[in-house]
Every structure is written in structure tokens, then in C-alpha cells.
Design a protein around this motif. Structure first.
Motif, PDB file in Angstrom:
ATOM      1  N   TYR A   1       0.828  -1.193   0.000  1.00 41.04           N
ATOM      2  CA  TYR A   1       0.000   0.000   0.000  1.00 41.04           C
ATOM      3  C   TYR A   1       0.869   1.252   0.000  1.00 41.04           C
ATOM      4  N   ALA A   2       0.355   2.286  -0.629  1.00 40.94           N
ATOM      5  CA  ALA A   2       0.957   3.601  -0.485  1.00 40.94           C
ATOM      6  C   ALA A   2       0.735   4.070   0.950  1.00 40.94           C
ATOM      7  N   ASP A   3       1.685   4.839   1.458  1.00 42.36           N
ATOM      8  CA  ASP A   3       1.573   5.326   2.834  1.00 42.36           C
ATOM      9  C   ASP A   3       0.296   6.137   3.036  1.00 42.36           C
ATOM     10  N   SER A   4      -0.125   6.828   2.013  1.00 51.47           N
ATOM     11  CA  SER A   4      -1.280   7.716   2.142  1.00 51.47           C
ATOM     12  C   SER A   4      -2.598   6.962   2.347  1.00 51.47           C
ATOM     13  N   VAL A   5      -2.630   5.662   2.027  1.00 55.56           N
ATOM     14  CA  VAL A   5      -3.880   4.911   2.164  1.00 55.56           C
ATOM     15  C   VAL A   5      -3.769   3.763   3.159  1.00 55.56           C
ATOM     16  N   LYS A   6      -2.573   3.540   3.673  1.00 48.42           N
ATOM     17  CA  LYS A   6      -2.361   2.418   4.585  1.00 48.42           C
ATOM     18  C   LYS A   6      -3.277   2.540   5.805  1.00 48.42           C
TER      19      LYS A   6
ATOM     20  N   SER B   1     -12.915   5.468   5.431  1.00 45.94           N
ATOM     21  CA  SER B   1     -12.450   6.762   5.968  1.00 45.94           C
ATOM     22  C   SER B   1     -11.945   7.665   4.848  1.00 45.94           C
ATOM     23  N   LEU B   2     -12.734   7.791   3.812  1.00 39.66           N
ATOM     24  CA  LEU B   2     -12.307   8.555   2.644  1.00 39.66           C
ATOM     25  C   LEU B   2     -12.134  10.026   2.960  1.00 39.66           C
ATOM     26  N   LYS B   3     -11.168  10.626   2.288  1.00 35.08           N
ATOM     27  CA  LYS B   3     -10.834  12.030   2.465  1.00 35.08           C
ATOM     28  C   LYS B   3     -10.976  12.750   1.121  1.00 35.08           C
ATOM     29  N   PRO B   4     -11.189  14.056   1.147  1.00 25.88           N
ATOM     30  CA  PRO B   4     -11.269  14.790  -0.129  1.00 25.88           C
ATOM     31  C   PRO B   4     -10.036  14.573  -1.010  1.00 25.88           C
ATOM     32  N   GLU B   5      -8.869  14.403  -0.411  1.00 27.11           N
ATOM     33  CA  GLU B   5      -7.655  14.200  -1.204  1.00 27.11           C
ATOM     34  C   GLU B   5      -7.595  12.830  -1.865  1.00 27.11           C
ATOM     35  N   ASP B   6      -8.548  11.963  -1.568  1.00 24.48           N
ATOM     36  CA  ASP B   6      -8.641  10.681  -2.278  1.00 24.48           C
ATOM     37  C   ASP B   6      -9.372  10.828  -3.615  1.00 24.48           C
ATOM     38  N   THR B   7      -9.913  11.999  -3.880  1.00 29.39           N
ATOM     39  CA  THR B   7     -10.616  12.239  -5.135  1.00 29.39           C
ATOM     40  C   THR B   7      -9.671  12.053  -6.320  1.00 29.39           C
ATOM     41  N   ALA B   8     -10.054  11.186  -7.243  1.00 36.54           N
ATOM     42  CA  ALA B   8      -9.209  10.871  -8.392  1.00 36.54           C
ATOM     43  C   ALA B   8      -9.947   9.885  -9.291  1.00 36.54           C
ATOM     44  N   VAL B   9      -9.372   9.673 -10.462  1.00 35.76           N
ATOM     45  CA  VAL B   9      -9.774   8.531 -11.286  1.00 35.76           C
ATOM     46  C   VAL B   9      -8.916   7.346 -10.850  1.00 35.76           C
TER      47      VAL B   9
ATOM     48  N   TYR C   1      -1.271  -4.198 -18.604  1.00 36.15           N
ATOM     49  CA  TYR C   1      -2.663  -3.995 -18.986  1.00 36.15           C
ATOM     50  C   TYR C   1      -3.328  -3.051 -17.989  1.00 36.15           C
ATOM     51  N   TRP C   2      -4.162  -2.178 -18.525  1.00 34.47           N
ATOM     52  CA  TRP C   2      -4.823  -1.147 -17.707  1.00 34.47           C
ATOM     53  C   TRP C   2      -6.299  -1.090 -18.040  1.00 34.47           C
ATOM     54  N   GLY C   3      -7.102  -0.781 -17.007  1.00 30.37           N
ATOM     55  CA  GLY C   3      -8.500  -0.506 -17.240  1.00 30.37           C
ATOM     56  C   GLY C   3      -8.711   0.942 -17.654  1.00 30.37           C
ATOM     57  N   GLN C   4      -9.966   1.291 -17.865  1.00 25.13           N
ATOM     58  CA  GLN C   4     -10.286   2.641 -18.349  1.00 25.13           C
ATOM     59  C   GLN C   4     -10.461   3.648 -17.226  1.00 25.13           C
ATOM     60  N   GLY C   5     -10.577   3.156 -16.000  1.00 18.70           N
ATOM     61  CA  GLY C   5     -10.683   4.034 -14.844  1.00 18.70           C
ATOM     62  C   GLY C   5     -12.114   4.253 -14.382  1.00 18.70           C
ATOM     63  N   THR C   6     -12.238   4.570 -13.092  1.00 22.52           N
ATOM     64  CA  THR C   6     -13.533   4.909 -12.514  1.00 22.52           C
ATOM     65  C   THR C   6     -13.333   6.104 -11.583  1.00 22.52           C
ATOM     66  N   GLN C   7     -14.235   7.063 -11.662  1.00 24.29           N
ATOM     67  CA  GLN C   7     -14.098   8.314 -10.913  1.00 24.29           C
ATOM     68  C   GLN C   7     -14.566   8.136  -9.475  1.00 24.29           C
ATOM     69  N   VAL C   8     -13.741   8.584  -8.551  1.00 23.33           N
ATOM     70  CA  VAL C   8     -14.108   8.648  -7.136  1.00 23.33           C
ATOM     71  C   VAL C   8     -14.014  10.106  -6.707  1.00 23.33           C
ATOM     72  N   THR C   9     -15.101  10.633  -6.171  1.00 21.26           N
ATOM     73  CA  THR C   9     -15.129  12.008  -5.700  1.00 21.26           C
ATOM     74  C   THR C   9     -15.564  12.011  -4.243  1.00 21.26           C
ATOM     75  N   VAL C  10     -14.732  12.619  -3.410  1.00 23.26           N
ATOM     76  CA  VAL C  10     -15.013  12.692  -1.976  1.00 23.26           C
ATOM     77  C   VAL C  10     -15.276  14.153  -1.621  1.00 23.26           C
ATOM     78  N   SER C  11     -16.466  14.430  -1.150  1.00 22.02           N
ATOM     79  CA  SER C  11     -16.834  15.803  -0.806  1.00 22.02           C
ATOM     80  C   SER C  11     -16.551  16.060   0.674  1.00 22.02           C
TER      81      SER C  11
END
Length: 119
Positions: free
Chosen positions: A60-65, A85-93, A108-118
Motif C-alpha cells: 500500500y501507499a503510505d497515504s492509504v495504509k 475513511s475517505l478524504k477529499p484528497e482521495d478524489t481521483a480517477v 494492462y490497464w483498465g479505463q478508470g472509474t471516478q471517485v469524488t469525496v466531498s
């Protein structure tokens, strides 16, 4: 060729949870280590989590551990990312990826899915 399709993204309030899924098709799923990456607007794609072929080793990245958990179901050819425990800074594709060796080159990569944390 491995085809990856992510799902489960959406809009959630800070402190909430989401579970992302990535379904794979094509070559033998258990040959591949899997990873999750994310890309925020205007920023580079960054590593989030990875899991080896058996599912016994994870990174895991330290930011999400402690908040995110990666898991795979080899019977369903699916990898998951449970995000708590999602944070606004987790907002990303969020992207899933597959490669023969964990933490190295992903082929191989997927197309991505949007996560938005308000907030």
C-alpha cells in the motif's frame, strides 16, 4: 491480452466508504499480479495498492495504509479495493492494472472509474 473493467466509483462524503471492483477477462487471471493506481486532476498517476497472484502479499501507499484494503477473488477474476475513511484528497480517477510481477511493469490497464469525496 487482459481486458480490465473497473466499477464502483461515485460521489461520497468525507469519512464514507466505497468498494471498487475490477473484472478481468482474457488470459489466465492467476498469472497476474494486480494493482490499483489513481490520478487526480493535473497530477501524475500514482500507486495506491498491489496484490500478488495468490493474494497473500499486498502493498500500500503510505497515504492509504490502514484505510484501504486490496483483495482478489481468483474464482471470479476480480480484484477489489475497499476504501474506508475517505478524504477529499482521495478524489481521483482510479485505475486497475495487471502485470506478471508485483510492483514492476504493468502491461494492462483498465479505463478508470471516478471517485469524488466531498468535504
Amino acid at each position: 491480452q487482459v481486458h480490465l473493467v473497473e466499477s464502483g466509483g461515485g460521489l461520497v462524503q468525507a469519512g464514507g466508504s466505497l468498494r471498487l471492483s475490477c473484472a478481468a477477462s482474457g488470459r489466465t487471471f492467476t498469472n497476474y499480479a494486480l494493482g490499483w493506481f489513481r490520478q487526480a486532476p493535473g497530477k501524475e498517476r500514482r500507486f495506491v495498492a498491489a496484490i500478488n497472484q495468490s493474494g497473500r502479499t499486498t502493498y500500500y501507499a503510505d497515504s492509504v495504509k490502514g484505510r484501504f484494503t486490496i483483495a482478489r477473488d481468483n474464482a471470479k477474476n476480480t480484484v477489489y479495493l475497499q476504501m474506508n475513511s475517505l478524504k477529499p484528497e482521495d478524489t481521483a480517477v482510479y485505475f486497475c492494472a495487471a502485470g506478471l510481477t508485483i510492483l514492476t511493469k504493468y502491461d494492462y490497464w483498465g479505463q478508470g472509474t471516478q471517485v469524488t469525496v466531498s468535504s
